[in-house]
Write a protein that holds these residues in place. Structure first.
Motif, PDB file in Angstrom:
ATOM      1  N   LEU A  17      22.279  41.953  41.194  1.00 49.32           N
ATOM      2  CA  LEU A  17      23.206  42.242  40.099  1.00 49.32           C
ATOM      3  C   LEU A  17      22.619  43.355  39.247  1.00 49.32           C
ATOM      4  N   GLY A  18      23.250  44.512  39.281  1.00 48.91           N
ATOM      5  CA  GLY A  18      22.744  45.660  38.534  1.00 48.91           C
ATOM      6  C   GLY A  18      22.228  46.719  39.487  1.00 48.91           C
ATOM      7  N   ALA A  19      22.837  47.917  39.424  1.00 49.48           N
ATOM      8  CA  ALA A  19      22.416  49.011  40.315  1.00 49.48           C
ATOM      9  C   ALA A  19      21.801  50.149  39.508  1.00 49.48           C
ATOM     10  N   GLY A  20      21.077  49.800  38.429  1.00 46.11           N
ATOM     11  CA  GLY A  20      20.279  50.805  37.720  1.00 46.11           C
ATOM     12  C   GLY A  20      19.088  51.160  38.598  1.00 46.11           C
ATOM     13  N   PRO A  21      18.112  51.901  38.063  1.00 41.88           N
ATOM     14  CA  PRO A  21      16.984  52.298  38.926  1.00 41.88           C
ATOM     15  C   PRO A  21      16.219  51.104  39.492  1.00 41.88           C
ATOM     16  N   THR A  22      16.180  49.972  38.769  1.00 39.49           N
ATOM     17  CA  THR A  22      15.452  48.813  39.304  1.00 39.49           C
ATOM     18  C   THR A  22      16.270  48.113  40.388  1.00 39.49           C
ATOM     19  N   GLY A  23      17.542  47.810  40.099  1.00 38.42           N
ATOM     20  CA  GLY A  23      18.364  47.074  41.061  1.00 38.42           C
ATOM     21  C   GLY A  23      18.557  47.872  42.341  1.00 38.42           C
ATOM     22  N   ALA A  24      18.766  49.192  42.214  1.00 41.94           N
ATOM     23  CA  ALA A  24      18.979  50.026  43.410  1.00 41.94           C
ATOM     24  C   ALA A  24      17.732  50.007  44.294  1.00 41.94           C
ATOM     25  N   LEU A  25      16.548  50.149  43.658  1.00 42.14           N
ATOM     26  CA  LEU A  25      15.330  50.155  44.480  1.00 42.14           C
ATOM     27  C   LEU A  25      15.039  48.754  45.032  1.00 42.14           C
ATOM     28  N   ALA A  26      15.356  47.712  44.241  1.00 41.76           N
ATOM     29  CA  ALA A  26      15.139  46.335  44.727  1.00 41.76           C
ATOM     30  C   ALA A  26      15.986  46.093  45.976  1.00 41.76           C
ATOM     31  N   ALA A  27      17.229  46.603  45.973  1.00 41.03           N
ATOM     32  CA  ALA A  27      18.099  46.417  47.142  1.00 41.03           C
ATOM     33  C   ALA A  27      17.499  47.113  48.361  1.00 41.03           C
ATOM     34  N   LEU A  28      16.984  48.344  48.161  1.00 42.61           N
ATOM     35  CA  LEU A  28      16.379  49.058  49.292  1.00 42.61           C
ATOM     36  C   LEU A  28      15.116  48.348  49.778  1.00 42.61           C
ATOM     37  N   ALA A  29      14.363  47.764  48.845  1.00 41.47           N
ATOM     38  CA  ALA A  29      13.137  47.050  49.226  1.00 41.47           C
ATOM     39  C   ALA A  29      13.484  45.809  50.047  1.00 41.47           C
ATOM     40  N   LEU A  30      14.548  45.102  49.653  1.00 38.28           N
ATOM     41  CA  LEU A  30      14.947  43.905  50.402  1.00 38.28           C
ATOM     42  C   LEU A  30      15.408  44.278  51.807  1.00 38.28           C
ATOM     43  N   VAL A  31      16.146  45.381  51.898  1.00 40.16           N
ATOM     44  CA  VAL A  31      16.589  45.833  53.221  1.00 40.16           C
ATOM     45  C   VAL A  31      15.368  46.161  54.083  1.00 40.16           C
ATOM     46  N   ASP A  32      14.390  46.855  53.469  1.00 37.33           N
ATOM     47  CA  ASP A  32      13.176  47.190  54.223  1.00 37.33           C
ATOM     48  C   ASP A  32      12.453  45.923  54.689  1.00 37.33           C
ATOM     49  N   ALA A  33      12.609  44.836  53.902  1.00 43.50           N
ATOM     50  CA  ALA A  33      11.959  43.572  54.266  1.00 43.50           C
ATOM     51  C   ALA A  33      12.790  42.785  55.274  1.00 43.50           C
ATOM     52  N   GLY A  34      13.922  43.332  55.698  1.00 47.71           N
ATOM     53  CA  GLY A  34      14.707  42.680  56.746  1.00 47.71           C
ATOM     54  C   GLY A  34      15.850  41.821  56.236  1.00 47.71           C
ATOM     55  N   TRP A  35      16.180  41.947  54.944  1.00 56.28           N
ATOM     56  CA  TRP A  35      17.268  41.147  54.372  1.00 56.28           C
ATOM     57  C   TRP A  35      18.577  41.943  54.380  1.00 56.28           C
ATOM     58  N   SER A  36      19.692  41.220  54.249  1.00 57.49           N
ATOM     59  CA  SER A  36      20.977  41.866  53.957  1.00 57.49           C
ATOM     60  C   SER A  36      21.209  41.736  52.460  1.00 57.49           C
ATOM     61  N   VAL A  37      21.875  42.730  51.897  1.00 56.60           N
ATOM     62  CA  VAL A  37      21.996  42.765  50.431  1.00 56.60           C
ATOM     63  C   VAL A  37      23.421  43.088  50.009  1.00 56.60           C
ATOM     64  N   GLU A  38      23.850  42.364  48.984  1.00 52.56           N
ATOM     65  CA  GLU A  38      25.118  42.694  48.323  1.00 52.56           C
ATOM     66  C   GLU A  38      24.714  43.199  46.936  1.00 52.56           C
ATOM     67  N   LEU A  39      25.089  44.434  46.611  1.00 57.03           N
ATOM     68  CA  LEU A  39      24.650  45.035  45.335  1.00 57.03           C
ATOM     69  C   LEU A  39      25.868  45.281  44.454  1.00 57.03           C
ATOM     70  N   ARG A  40      25.853  44.687  43.256  1.00 55.96           N
ATOM     71  CA  ARG A  40      27.021  44.794  42.375  1.00 55.96           C
ATOM     72  C   ARG A  40      26.666  45.433  41.041  1.00 55.96           C
ATOM     73  N   ASP A  41      27.567  46.277  40.565  1.00 55.77           N
ATOM     74  CA  ASP A  41      27.400  46.843  39.215  1.00 55.77           C
ATOM     75  C   ASP A  41      28.787  47.195  38.679  1.00 55.77           C
ATOM     76  N   PRO A  42      29.065  46.901  37.406  1.00 56.12           N
ATOM     77  CA  PRO A  42      30.383  47.241  36.870  1.00 56.12           C
ATOM     78  C   PRO A  42      30.595  48.740  36.698  1.00 56.12           C
ATOM     79  N   LEU A  43      29.521  49.544  36.829  1.00 57.49           N
ATOM     80  CA  LEU A  43      29.678  50.996  36.698  1.00 57.49           C
ATOM     81  C   LEU A  43      29.969  51.616  38.066  1.00 57.49           C
TER      82      LEU A  43
END
Ligand SMILES: Cc1cc2nc3c(=O)[nH]c(=O)nc-3n(C[C@H](O)[C@H](O)[C@H](O)COP(=O)(O)OP(=O)(O)OC[C@H]3O[C@@H](n4cnc5c(N)ncnc54)[C@H](O)[C@@H]3O)c2cc1C
Length: 402
Positions: A22-48
């Motif tokens: 939840l949140g695609a600011g610089p932290t949420g966006a990089l966290a999503a990429l890190a999870l993908v790199d770790a082999g996870w699937s990710v749903e990334l949401r932001d109202p912006l």
């Protein structure tokens, strides 16, 4: 126009564990990429929308800990060309009239060995964010949901294995979980402006310690600099509303004579500065990451680097979960144990710096002169201080002064 990485380059095994960020600011966006790199699937949401997410006018100072994370995520080669490296950091206490210069010789051996001669890098939000969003859009393992309709009722959402709350300092997720926070607003606000300067060098960053608050001068290339001017709150808001010529006059009045301002490129903006720490870093399968969990004074450029160190730990733990070395149930506790020392020490260190240097106390001047004098004369102490600034207080093995 930057090339987005190819889909195949950023593809991660789809299936397995699923996270909602939840949140695609610089932290949420990089966290999503890190999870993908770790082999996870990710749903990334932001109202912006993607466009709004990329539009903020601000620049970040990145330290070695952020470079190391981007390298581990195979993003450094893509992002580095967009950053301005600096190989000198000048710390100037104007009250005590002492200057200390940090150079690549003061980097810890591990960082010096990396082949980089930069102490740090400056990156603009409006070039960094579109790049992260393009990487996310190029990944098969990411479902990007951006825009006002992207944040539906959390109770009605499909179950996922892990929720990452990266929804910023006023985190609705933190409130919904009933996690309290301790926060204190500084009497200072922070004013940012982009200017061109004579007397400053493109490869030098400055932290000026002024009695009314720290003042950072960060190189953006081509003689442009991002100023991060901390001043008493009322004065910062007054400065923000001045016409450009009056603002430049005030700026000339506070900058040391060696800097001459040539031009102002944007409307100066003041933002509140606060110390914030959540009472817990996880609850009910949700981790707080980035500014939803903590916030500190911008002195020393720690804020976003501290957020990204949360992401670094999340990345390591998510990989261990994928490999079956850590059970999902224990991920939250492991995350908390790994993050608390760094968070508390960094918040304490930035707060102490502000208390000791942002004042006119004559009694503190001898202490400040002694501290900066020792730093100037003792390379081991400079190396230790730079390691703390670059990688956090918990990653300084091998750099402590003997
Ligand atoms: C005005 C301003 C200027 C700044 N200037 C600088 C600077 O010059 N240099 C610097 O280093 N730092 C600066 N900072 C601090 C820096 O921006 C933060 O350290 C950084 O943005 C933290 O990133 P984050 O992703 O954790 O949080 P944020 O950037 O706050 O991102 C949070 C995201 O969550 C989204 N969100 C909110 N609610 C929800 C929800 N319910 N569900 C899903 N998503 C949600 C928001 O839309 C946002 O995109 C500034 C901060 C401010 C406020």
């Amino acid at each position: 126009m930057l090339a987005a990485p190819s889909r195949s380059a950023r593809r991660a095994p789809v299936g397995g564990f699923v996270a909602r960020v939840l949140g695609a600011g610089p932290t949420g966006a990089l966290a999503a990429l890190a999870l993908v790199d770790a082999g996870w699937s990710v749903e990334l949401r932001d109202p912006l929308s993607a466009e709004a997410l990329g539009q903020r006018r601000r620049a970040y100072a990145f330290t070695q800990s952020s470079r190391e994370l981007l390298e581990r995520l195979n993003l450094w080669a893509l992002i580095e060309p967009q950053l301005i490296p600096f190989d000198q950091l000048q710390l100037w206490d104007l009250g005590a009239d002492r200057v200390v210069a940090f150079s690549p010789a003061d980097l810890a051996p591990r960082q010096a060995r990396s082949g980089s001669s930069a102490i740090g890098w400056i990156g603009r939000h409006d070039t960094l964010m579109p790049l992260l969003l393009r990487c996310l859009a190029a990944s098969d393992a990411v479902r990007l949901q951006l825009g006002p309709e992207a944040v539906p009722d959390p109770e009605a959402s499909q179950r996922v294995d892990l929720v990452i709350a990266a929804d910023g300092p006023n985190s609705a997720t933190r409130s919904r979980l009933g996690v309290g926070s301790w926060r204190r607003t500084y009497r200072q606000a922070c004013l940012t402006a982009e200017v061109s300067l004579r007397g400053a060098v493109d490869t030098q960053a400055w932290e000026l310690l002024r009695p009314e608050g720290p003042f950072a001068v960060l190189p953006l290339g081509e003689r442009r600099f991002q100023l991060v001017w901390s001043a008493p709150t009322g004065r910062a808001h007054q400065l923000e509303s001045l016409p450009a010529s009056a603002f430049l006059d005030r700026l000339a009045g506070v900058l040391p004579d060696r800097f001459q301002i040539e031009d102002l490129f944007d409307q100066p903006r003041a933002y509140p500065v606060e110390l914030l720490i959540a009472h817990r870093l996880h609850r009910n399968g949700t981790l707080l990451v980035g500014e939803s969990a903590h916030r500190c004074h911008p002195v020393g450029g720690q804020g976003l680097n501290l957020c990204w160190r949360d992401v670094a730990v999340l990345h390591q733990l998510a990989r261990r979960v994928t490999c079956g070395q850590l059970s999902l149930r224990r991920l939250g506790d492991a995350y908390g144990r790994r993050r608390w020392p760094d968070l508390l020490l960094t918040l304490l260190a930035t707060d102490l710096l502000v208390r000791i240097f942002s004042n006119r106390s004559q009694a503190l001047l001898p202490l400040r002169r002694l501290a900066l004098g020792l730093l100037a004369r003792w390379p081991r102490l400079r190396r230790f201080s730079l390691a703390v600034m670059s990688s956090g207080p918990c990653a300084i093995q091998g750099s402590a002064p003997e």
